[in-house]
Scaffold this motif. Structure first.
Motif, PDB file in Angstrom:
ATOM      1  N   ARG A   1      -1.470  14.651  14.308  1.00 16.36           N
ATOM      2  CA  ARG A   1      -1.694  14.733  12.750  1.00 16.36           C
ATOM      3  C   ARG A   1      -0.600  14.251  11.927  1.00 16.36           C
ATOM      4  O   ARG A   1      -0.419  13.410  11.117  1.00 16.36           O
ATOM      5  CB  ARG A   1      -2.222  15.730  12.917  1.00 16.36           C
ATOM      6  N   GLY A   2       0.613  15.074  12.326  1.00 16.09           N
ATOM      7  CA  GLY A   2       1.798  14.809  11.457  1.00 16.09           C
ATOM      8  C   GLY A   2       1.821  13.925  11.371  1.00 16.09           C
ATOM      9  O   GLY A   2       2.376  13.011  10.033  1.00 16.09           O
ATOM     10  N   PHE A   3       2.598  13.220  12.320  1.00 20.39           N
ATOM     11  CA  PHE A   3       2.956  11.477  12.512  1.00 20.39           C
ATOM     12  C   PHE A   3       1.779  10.626  12.189  1.00 20.39           C
ATOM     13  O   PHE A   3       3.184  10.043  11.849  1.00 20.39           O
ATOM     14  CB  PHE A   3       2.892  11.173  14.271  1.00 20.39           C
ATOM     15  N   VAL A   4       0.616  10.941  12.481  1.00 16.82           N
ATOM     16  CA  VAL A   4       0.140   9.877  11.860  1.00 16.82           C
ATOM     17  C   VAL A   4       0.044   9.754  10.096  1.00 16.82           C
ATOM     18  O   VAL A   4      -0.069   8.878   9.783  1.00 16.82           O
ATOM     19  CB  VAL A   4      -1.658  10.200  12.287  1.00 16.82           C
ATOM     20  N   PHE A   5       0.211  11.175   9.921  1.00 21.18           N
ATOM     21  CA  PHE A   5       0.079  11.386   8.214  1.00 21.18           C
ATOM     22  C   PHE A   5       1.813  10.649   7.566  1.00 21.18           C
ATOM     23  O   PHE A   5       1.673   9.652   6.532  1.00 21.18           O
ATOM     24  CB  PHE A   5       0.386  12.832   7.814  1.00 21.18           C
ATOM     25  N   SER A   6       2.504  10.922   8.175  1.00 23.24           N
ATOM     26  CA  SER A   6       3.921  11.017   7.985  1.00 23.24           C
ATOM     27  C   SER A   6       4.231   9.167   8.377  1.00 23.24           C
ATOM     28  O   SER A   6       4.957   8.310   6.992  1.00 23.24           O
ATOM     29  CB  SER A   6       4.847  10.333   8.951  1.00 23.24           C
ATOM     30  N   LEU A   7       2.534   8.225   9.153  1.00 21.44           N
ATOM     31  CA  LEU A   7       2.433   7.277   8.627  1.00 21.44           C
ATOM     32  C   LEU A   7       1.702   6.166   7.036  1.00 21.44           C
ATOM     33  O   LEU A   7       1.570   5.176   7.429  1.00 21.44           O
ATOM     34  CB  LEU A   7       2.462   5.937  10.100  1.00 21.44           C
ATOM     35  N   LEU A   8       1.554   7.216   6.488  1.00 16.04           N
ATOM     36  CA  LEU A   8       0.218   6.566   5.683  1.00 16.04           C
ATOM     37  C   LEU A   8       0.791   7.193   4.110  1.00 16.04           C
ATOM     38  O   LEU A   8       1.996   7.392   3.910  1.00 16.04           O
ATOM     39  CB  LEU A   8      -0.576   7.921   5.623  1.00 16.04           C
ATOM     40  N   ASN A   9       0.243   6.678   3.139  1.00 14.20           N
ATOM     41  CA  ASN A   9       0.905   6.900   1.494  1.00 14.20           C
ATOM     42  C   ASN A   9       0.413   8.111   1.055  1.00 14.20           C
ATOM     43  O   ASN A   9      -0.152   8.163  -0.115  1.00 14.20           O
ATOM     44  CB  ASN A   9       0.529   5.862   1.051  1.00 14.20           C
ATOM     45  N   TYR A  10       0.308   9.063   2.087  1.00 13.86           N
ATOM     46  CA  TYR A  10      -0.454  10.558   1.554  1.00 13.86           C
ATOM     47  C   TYR A  10       0.263  10.847   0.874  1.00 13.86           C
ATOM     48  O   TYR A  10       1.144  12.200   0.899  1.00 13.86           O
ATOM     49  CB  TYR A  10      -1.197  10.763   2.295  1.00 13.86           C
ATOM     50  N   ASP A  11       0.111  10.751  -0.542  1.00 14.97           N
ATOM     51  CA  ASP A  11       1.392  11.154  -1.981  1.00 14.97           C
ATOM     52  C   ASP A  11      -0.177  11.335  -3.056  1.00 14.97           C
ATOM     53  O   ASP A  11      -0.295  10.728  -3.740  1.00 14.97           O
ATOM     54  CB  ASP A  11       2.321  10.077  -2.220  1.00 14.97           C
ATOM     55  N   LEU A  12      -0.676  12.870  -3.048  1.00 20.75           N
ATOM     56  CA  LEU A  12      -1.142  13.619  -3.703  1.00 20.75           C
ATOM     57  C   LEU A  12      -1.093  12.870  -5.281  1.00 20.75           C
ATOM     58  O   LEU A  12      -1.807  13.160  -6.344  1.00 20.75           O
ATOM     59  CB  LEU A  12      -1.468  14.569  -4.487  1.00 20.75           C
ATOM     60  N   ARG A  13       0.131  12.081  -5.977  1.00 18.54           N
ATOM     61  CA  ARG A  13       0.568  11.844  -7.183  1.00 18.54           C
ATOM     62  C   ARG A  13      -0.081  10.292  -7.492  1.00 18.54           C
ATOM     63  O   ARG A  13       0.033   9.451  -8.241  1.00 18.54           O
ATOM     64  CB  ARG A  13       2.173  11.473  -7.838  1.00 18.54           C
ATOM     65  N   PHE A  14      -0.675   9.680  -5.784  1.00 22.07           N
ATOM     66  CA  PHE A  14      -0.436   8.175  -5.884  1.00 22.07           C
ATOM     67  C   PHE A  14      -2.102   7.804  -5.456  1.00 22.07           C
ATOM     68  O   PHE A  14      -2.666   7.495  -5.808  1.00 22.07           O
ATOM     69  CB  PHE A  14       0.567   6.926  -5.980  1.00 22.07           C
ATOM     70  N   VAL A  15      -2.184   8.872  -4.408  1.00 20.15           N
ATOM     71  CA  VAL A  15      -3.243   8.094  -3.608  1.00 20.15           C
ATOM     72  C   VAL A  15      -4.423   8.231  -4.246  1.00 20.15           C
ATOM     73  O   VAL A  15      -5.426   7.510  -3.417  1.00 20.15           O
ATOM     74  CB  VAL A  15      -3.027   8.802  -2.035  1.00 20.15           C
ATOM     75  N   MET A  16      -4.954   8.804  -5.121  1.00 21.01           N
ATOM     76  CA  MET A  16      -6.220   9.330  -5.227  1.00 21.01           C
ATOM     77  C   MET A  16      -6.963   8.335  -6.625  1.00 21.01           C
ATOM     78  O   MET A  16      -7.637   7.945  -6.589  1.00 21.01           O
ATOM     79  CB  MET A  16      -6.501  10.111  -6.514  1.00 21.01           C
ATOM     80  N   LEU A  17      -5.399   6.760  -6.824  1.00 19.52           N
ATOM     81  CA  LEU A  17      -5.191   6.617  -7.706  1.00 19.52           C
ATOM     82  C   LEU A  17      -5.572   4.948  -7.114  1.00 19.52           C
ATOM     83  O   LEU A  17      -6.384   4.110  -7.460  1.00 19.52           O
ATOM     84  CB  LEU A  17      -4.607   5.891  -8.954  1.00 19.52           C
ATOM     85  N   GLU A  18      -4.717   4.895  -6.033  1.00 18.81           N
ATOM     86  CA  GLU A  18      -4.335   3.139  -5.215  1.00 18.81           C
ATOM     87  C   GLU A  18      -4.843   3.554  -4.127  1.00 18.81           C
ATOM     88  O   GLU A  18      -5.521   2.681  -3.563  1.00 18.81           O
ATOM     89  CB  GLU A  18      -3.099   3.371  -4.953  1.00 18.81           C
ATOM     90  N   GLY A  19      -5.264   4.582  -3.543  1.00 20.20           N
ATOM     91  CA  GLY A  19      -6.150   4.710  -2.458  1.00 20.20           C
ATOM     92  C   GLY A  19      -5.404   4.760  -1.525  1.00 20.20           C
ATOM     93  O   GLY A  19      -4.075   4.583  -0.903  1.00 20.20           O
ATOM     94  N   LEU A  20      -5.941   5.348  -0.069  1.00 19.91           N
ATOM     95  CA  LEU A  20      -4.786   5.392   1.633  1.00 19.91           C
ATOM     96  C   LEU A  20      -4.263   4.229   1.790  1.00 19.91           C
ATOM     97  O   LEU A  20      -5.992   3.502   2.454  1.00 19.91           O
ATOM     98  CB  LEU A  20      -6.512   6.266   2.312  1.00 19.91           C
ATOM     99  N   GLN A  21      -3.338   4.378   1.990  1.00 17.74           N
ATOM    100  CA  GLN A  21      -3.065   3.101   3.503  1.00 17.74           C
ATOM    101  C   GLN A  21      -2.116   3.289   4.107  1.00 17.74           C
ATOM    102  O   GLN A  21      -0.943   4.400   3.999  1.00 17.74           O
ATOM    103  CB  GLN A  21      -1.939   1.904   1.478  1.00 17.74           C
ATOM    104  N   PHE A  22      -2.086   2.515   4.965  1.00 20.26           N
ATOM    105  CA  PHE A  22      -0.721   1.991   5.929  1.00 20.26           C
ATOM    106  C   PHE A  22       0.051   1.672   6.051  1.00 20.26           C
ATOM    107  O   PHE A  22       0.330   0.374   5.532  1.00 20.26           O
ATOM    108  CB  PHE A  22      -1.830   1.979   7.282  1.00 20.26           C
ATOM    109  N   VAL A  23       1.807   2.480   6.273  1.00 19.31           N
ATOM    110  CA  VAL A  23       2.498   1.420   5.225  1.00 19.31           C
ATOM    111  C   VAL A  23       4.092   2.414   6.334  1.00 19.31           C
ATOM    112  O   VAL A  23       4.771   1.436   6.690  1.00 19.31           O
ATOM    113  CB  VAL A  23       3.234   2.947   4.321  1.00 19.31           C
ATOM    114  N   GLY A  24       3.158   2.645   7.502  1.00 18.62           N
ATOM    115  CA  GLY A  24       4.265   2.075   9.177  1.00 18.62           C
ATOM    116  C   GLY A  24       5.693   2.991   8.725  1.00 18.62           C
ATOM    117  O   GLY A  24       4.689   4.154   8.756  1.00 18.62           O
TER     118      GLY A  24
END
Lengths: 302, 459
Positions: free
Chosen positions: A40-63
């Motif tokens: 699960r941690g590995f999956v998270f590391s490939l996303l943009n899960y940063d609470l400073r931005f993610v609520m406004l920008e939405g969840l994205q895959f960043v590789g």
């Protein structure tokens, strides 16, 4: 068709069943808290899960963007450098003292258990107490133990825990001298496991303790040294408590794991912190594999 | 049999792997588009359940329990679920709770975090939620700085609950011993430095028993650190960030001058900073060896009982903060906390949550209860006129003898600029301070480095 004789079947496999039943709980816990968490941690590391931005920008895959960023992040690299210094110093100090104490204990003919218990005592002291000792010793005012000692020679008080040149060293001093206990116990057990006959045979050829240690003790202690070095490596690479408790947010003592903690829980950049965690995982794994290969090539058991 | 069991084990591990990989990563469910008209709310019929995170100390807990009791008399169908946190500083817990979807509906936070979470979309924009009615109905009641401290641009993110600031405190017994009975406290920073050095040079029985000016540049308490540096910069006409909070402004000539003055004072010994020993400033005050310090009203009552020369009067006196620059007052930082609504609050509870935080902040009796118990000021304008802050009340243990001087200082206090990068800014500024007072780096280099570091965040 012949039916299964439950009684016979149970009789045949009862030991296996008992073993696996006992293992079931740890396997489930390991699965949930490590295997599931790891993937699960590995999956998270490939996303943009940063609470400073993610609520406004939405969840994205960043590789693997965060992984590339980890190697450009000044704070993490700084932390990695301090972690490496810490690991090397503690590895040498704790294992050196541990081995020395274990050898000394072996030489004792009386009172061995008393000294063994006494020398193991530091391992029972919690990290919080060790940090308090560090704070008392390196207190920046005249009341600090080190500063008050130096004032006898007219040396003005120094802010040991803040100064760039002394902060990390100050943190390392107390653990360097007190962290040997567990290593000592393992070395002691290893030394006890070496058959006396080797020493008796060696004593026919030489009286030199150094030679006996070099040709008999050290090679036969190989697996124990391997274990202790491995433990020290892992302990060292995940160090966080002294940095967090004594010198929080200090550039000069920041460790890699503490930088990861700050990124996750203070800066809320969880994805980046997971990427840092995986980089640390790979580093520790590579070091372990290298050490394992080296050990297999050089140690002779019999 | 063994093979079957081994396969079973592998299956469990593989299932955990698959579950970890396949389970969807979801954001906490939020709805930032919810709106309502506060003027149409009927307290008697409003329903909802609101969970609230609150600090654990008794002096904060009791007024909140009284507030809930009073609130429920007006709003009988709203349930307030008060959650006592184990520590007052629960910001880290909140981050984790938000990520895993267990954040409370309402939380009390320092104003910089209200702004920080507001900018990140993690607390509700009250302006948007009420169609601008929050400003129309409520803004005028509050002290302007405290209202602005919960705001970014045109968006209000919380209701201020209290306000406070720091003041210059001096130990009169030490000062009279060193400077004579006609001692007057310094009005400029130059005078303070001179007095501080004299105190440090003073000898009694062949020893130097006293500390001069203690400055809590204190890495163990990041927010206290920011309190100090924010007020310090303002005294030189500088600020941490620009008005839009999009750029660091610590490389301006005013800010460099502020850094230089701090370094010079530290080098000369006029400032003694407490580094990583957070207990020192308190220890020095309590053992009666510190001559000068800046502290808040909440601490004053703890130290006012000190009477070293046994003349029946407290040794600790207060005065306005000495000015560092001609024409600029000795500014201090505004402290203010407020209540805000997490964006994870369910729609059916949002109105109840809004009404609850509005009630706590605007119900005069409740609001004053919080302020008095916390030994700070209210954030309601009317509260500053309350006789409590103007008439002697020695029988009340929370009453502070010097409220009038604290109030003058409060009215010129400067809020910290909350942004979503506040935690990182805090860390970077702390390094800068140390490099300045202990690392021997020039003020220009420190200013330029920290500005570049912080500006990287904004880009």
């Amino acid at each position: 068709m012949k039916g299964i004789d439950i009684k016979k079947w149970y009789h045949k496999y009862r030991n296996d069943l008992k073993c696996y039943l006992l293992l079931l709980v740890p396997i489930c816990l390991f699965s949930v808290f490590f295997v599931y968490g790891f993937v699960r941690g590995f999956v998270f590391s490939l996303l943009n899960y940063d609470l400073r931005f993610v609520m406004l920008e939405g969840l994205q895959f960043v590789g693997f963007e965060h992984y590339a960023e980890v190697f450009r992040d000044k704070d993490f690299l700084n932390g990695l450098l301090h972690t490496t210094i810490w690991t090397v110093v503690m590895l040498i100090g704790n294992n050196g003292f541990g081995l020395l104490m274990a050898v000394c204990l072996m030489k004792l003919s009386r009172g061995r258990k008393f000294f063994l218990a006494g020398l193991y005592w530091p391992a029972l002291v919690s990290a919080a107490i060790t940090t308090q000792i560090t704070l008392y010793v390196f207190n920046p005012t005249e009341t600090g133990i080190l500063n008050s000692f130096l004032s006898v020679f007219g040396i003005p008080p120094k802010d040991w825990l803040v100064n760039e040149d002394t902060a990390l060293i100050s943190l390392m001093v107390i653990p360097f001298f007190t962290g040997f206990s567990q290593k000592m116990i393992i070395f002691y057990a290893g030394l006890n496991g070496i058959p006396k006959t080797y020493y008796e045979a060696a004593s026919l050829d030489t009286d030199s303790g150094v030679q006996i240690f070099g040709y008999i003790t050290w090679p036969l202690l190989g697996p124990v040294v391997f274990l202790n070095v491995l433990l020290s490596l892992i302990e060292g690479m995940k160090v966080i408590a002294p940095m967090q408790l004594i010198t929080p947010h200090n550039d000069f003592t920041m460790s890699a794991i503490y930088a990861m903690y700050i990124d996750a829980f203070e800066n809320t950049n969880f994805s980046f912190a997971f990427a840092e965690g995986f980089v640390m995982f790979v580093i520790i794994m590579v070091l372990t594999v290298i050490q394992n290969l080296t050990q297999k090539e050089t140690v002779v058991y019999e | 049999m063994s093979k079957i069991l081994r396969k079973l084990t592998c299956l469990i591990l593989a299932a955990a792997c698959l579950a970890g990989g396949a389970a969807c990563v979801k954001l906490p469910e939020v709805n930032n588009d919810f709106t309502f008209d506060p003027d149409t709310v009927d307290p008697a019929t409003l329903t909802g359940t609101v969970s609230v995170w609150w600090a654990p100390m008794d002096f904060m807990w009791e007024p909140m329990e009284r507030a809930i009791e009073k609130f429920n008399k007006q709003y009988p169908n709203v349930t307030i679920d008060l959650i006592k946190k184990t520590r007052a500083d629960y910001y880290d817990d909140l981050n984790l709770a938000f990520a895993n979807g267990t954040a409370p509906d309402v939380v009390r936070l320092d104003h910089v975090y209200v702004q920080s979470l507001g900018e990140s979309g993690r607390v509700l924009d009250l302006t948007k939620m009420t169609g601008g009615k929050v400003e129309i109905n409520e803004e005028e009641q509050f002290i302007d700085q405290t209202w602005q401290a919960m705001r970014i641009g045109e968006h209000q993110y919380g209701f201020p609950l209290e306000s406070n600031t720091t003041l210059f405190m001096y130990n009169e017994t030490i000062c009279e011993e060193v400077f004579g009975p006609d001692y007057t406290p310094p009005t400029t920073f130059e005078e303070l430095c001179e007095q501080s050095l004299q105190v440090r040079a003073y000898e009694k029985d062949g020893e130097n028993p006293y500390h001069g000016f203690i400055m809590p540049i204190n890495a163990s308490n990041s927010q206290h650190d920011m309190y100090v540096i924010n007020g310090w910069m303002a005294r030189f006409g500088a600020s941490l960030l620009n008005d839009e909070r999009t750029e660091c402004t610590l490389n301006t000539p005013e800010a460099i001058e502020a850094f230089r003055t701090m370094q010079d004072a530290a080098d000369s010994g006029a400032i003694e900073y407490t580094g990583y020993a957070p207990y020192l400033e308190n220890q020095f005050i309590y053992d009666g060896t510190v001559a000068f310090i800046e502290m808040g009203s909440w601490i004053y009552n703890d130290v006012k009982g000190m009477d070293l020369n046994l003349d029946g009067e407290s040794d600790i006196k207060v005065a306005a903060i000495p000015s560092t620059t001609e024409g600029i007052p000795g500014y201090a930082t505004l402290g203010s906390s407020g209540l805000c609504i997490n964006s994870t609050c369910k729609d059916e509870n949002k109105i109840a949550a809004y009404e609850f935080i509005r009630f706590c902040a605007t119900d005069y009796e409740t609001h004053m209860d919080f302020a008095k118990e916390m030994k700070v000021f209210p954030s309601l304008e009317a509260g500053l006129e309350d006789p409590y802050y103007h008439e002697p009340n020695e029988s009340d243990p929370n009453w502070v003898e010097y409220w009038d001087i604290f109030m003058d200082q409060l009215l010129i206090s400067v809020p910290r600029p909350g942004t979503k990068f506040w935690p990182e800014i805090t860390t970077k500024l702390k390094y800068a301070e140390y490099k300045l007072v202990d690392g021997g780096q020039s003020p220009e280099k420190v200013a330029n480095d920290v500005t570049a570091d912080i500006n990287k965040l904004f880009r």
